[in-house]
Design a protein around this motif. Sequence first.
Motif, PDB file in Angstrom:
ATOM      1  N   VAL A 344       0.866  -1.183   0.000  1.00 15.93           N
ATOM      2  CA  VAL A 344       0.000   0.000   0.000  1.00 15.93           C
ATOM      3  C   VAL A 344       0.900   1.230   0.000  1.00 15.93           C
ATOM      4  N   ILE A 345       0.561   2.211  -0.822  1.00 14.94           N
ATOM      5  CA  ILE A 345       1.331   3.456  -0.884  1.00 14.94           C
ATOM      6  C   ILE A 345       0.404   4.629  -0.617  1.00 14.94           C
ATOM      7  N   SER A 346       0.825   5.523   0.265  1.00 13.15           N
ATOM      8  CA  SER A 346       0.034   6.713   0.574  1.00 13.15           C
ATOM      9  C   SER A 346       0.934   7.939   0.522  1.00 13.15           C
ATOM     10  N   GLU A 347       0.453   8.994  -0.125  1.00 14.49           N
ATOM     11  CA  GLU A 347       1.250  10.227  -0.238  1.00 14.49           C
ATOM     12  C   GLU A 347       0.865  11.221   0.848  1.00 14.49           C
ATOM     13  N   TYR A 348       1.870  11.878   1.366  1.00  9.91           N
ATOM     14  CA  TYR A 348       1.661  12.894   2.408  1.00  9.91           C
ATOM     15  C   TYR A 348       2.201  14.227   1.907  1.00  9.91           C
ATOM     16  N   LYS A 349       1.386  15.265   2.035  1.00  7.13           N
ATOM     17  CA  LYS A 349       1.824  16.617   1.710  1.00  7.13           C
ATOM     18  C   LYS A 349       1.458  17.521   2.870  1.00  7.13           C
TER      19      LYS A 349
END
Length: 357
Positions: A344-349
């Motif tokens: 699972v990949i999740s982007e954080y900004k």
Amino acid sequence: MKRIVALFFIFVLTSAAFAEKPKFLEHRYEYKLEDVLKADKYEKKDRYWEAYTGGKLVGYILLSKDWTAQHVGYSGKHMETLVGFDTKGTITGVKIIFHAEPIVLIGLKEDNYDNFIKQYTGKSILQGMSVGNEIKMDAITGATVTAVVQNAIIAESAKKVAGEAGLIKYSQQKGHKLSKKFDTLSWKELMDAGAVRNILVTQEDIGQQGGKEPYIDLYFGLVGPPSIGKNVLGERTYAEVMESLKEGESAVFIFSNGPGSFKGSGFARGGVFERFNLEQDDRQYVFTDKEYKILTDIAAKDAPALREGGVFIVRSKDFDQSKPFKLKLIIGYRSSNEKKFKPVISEYKLPDRFMEQ
């Protein structure tokens, strides 16, 4: 007296045996540049080679120790890797030239390692290479640490050379500074603001009984901005973490609920957290127990329960907290007595409100 002398010699011989053990696990192989990319001519550049055929540039070759020496495996040593890729970013070949990974101790052979490595050929460094997704672990199941670190070595080294060669362009603009302002925020306010990201994988998602019940319900975010870190960790823990950071270092918090684990077990045996890492531009950040502080409680009002958690220090000064990054998670589980993995990949900004305007 004789007994003491005998015990002394046993101690010496035992110590010598353990001292030689790593040597027994070390494997070094001869290599040629054409092993990973066939060409008529190879021209040495700064820390990589350009490959030419018929006078035309056809690709690039690198040695990983020149680019990612900081990544070490279960053995505590870098897995030196020769990587070749063409001018479109497609990997033409990968060869291990040194490793000391103890895969033989869990019943695997060098052939297993070779079969794992072979699957990189034909993969695009421009489109991502995630363990458990594009890169399968079937060949070295049980050696998760080796797989994750090896993947980080290949992906990061190739992307760095691709950046040097102009195949990949990253923004050179430095991000904003983090705001030092502190506002008391509840858990809901932190979530609504985007200061904390969530990854939810249910029992149903991995084919387990339990339906919509979480297998792993994970939350993560940056520690640095006081309105995030101090609210999540509490004033005392936040102060301890921030005081422990050296210049240019940063930290993230990760915690989860449910029977699934984001920590895995590799860090307890070999010091490496094999279930997750961070990615930003051409860099991969893999954590060890030396960059870890256990987290046992979340201070924010109405925060969810915590089963396991930690604060992880990013030692590298090139990590920019104001730029987006990805958390790449490998969820391990069993299905019909078979070990499986779900990536699972999740982007954080970081939201603008937590940066100086």
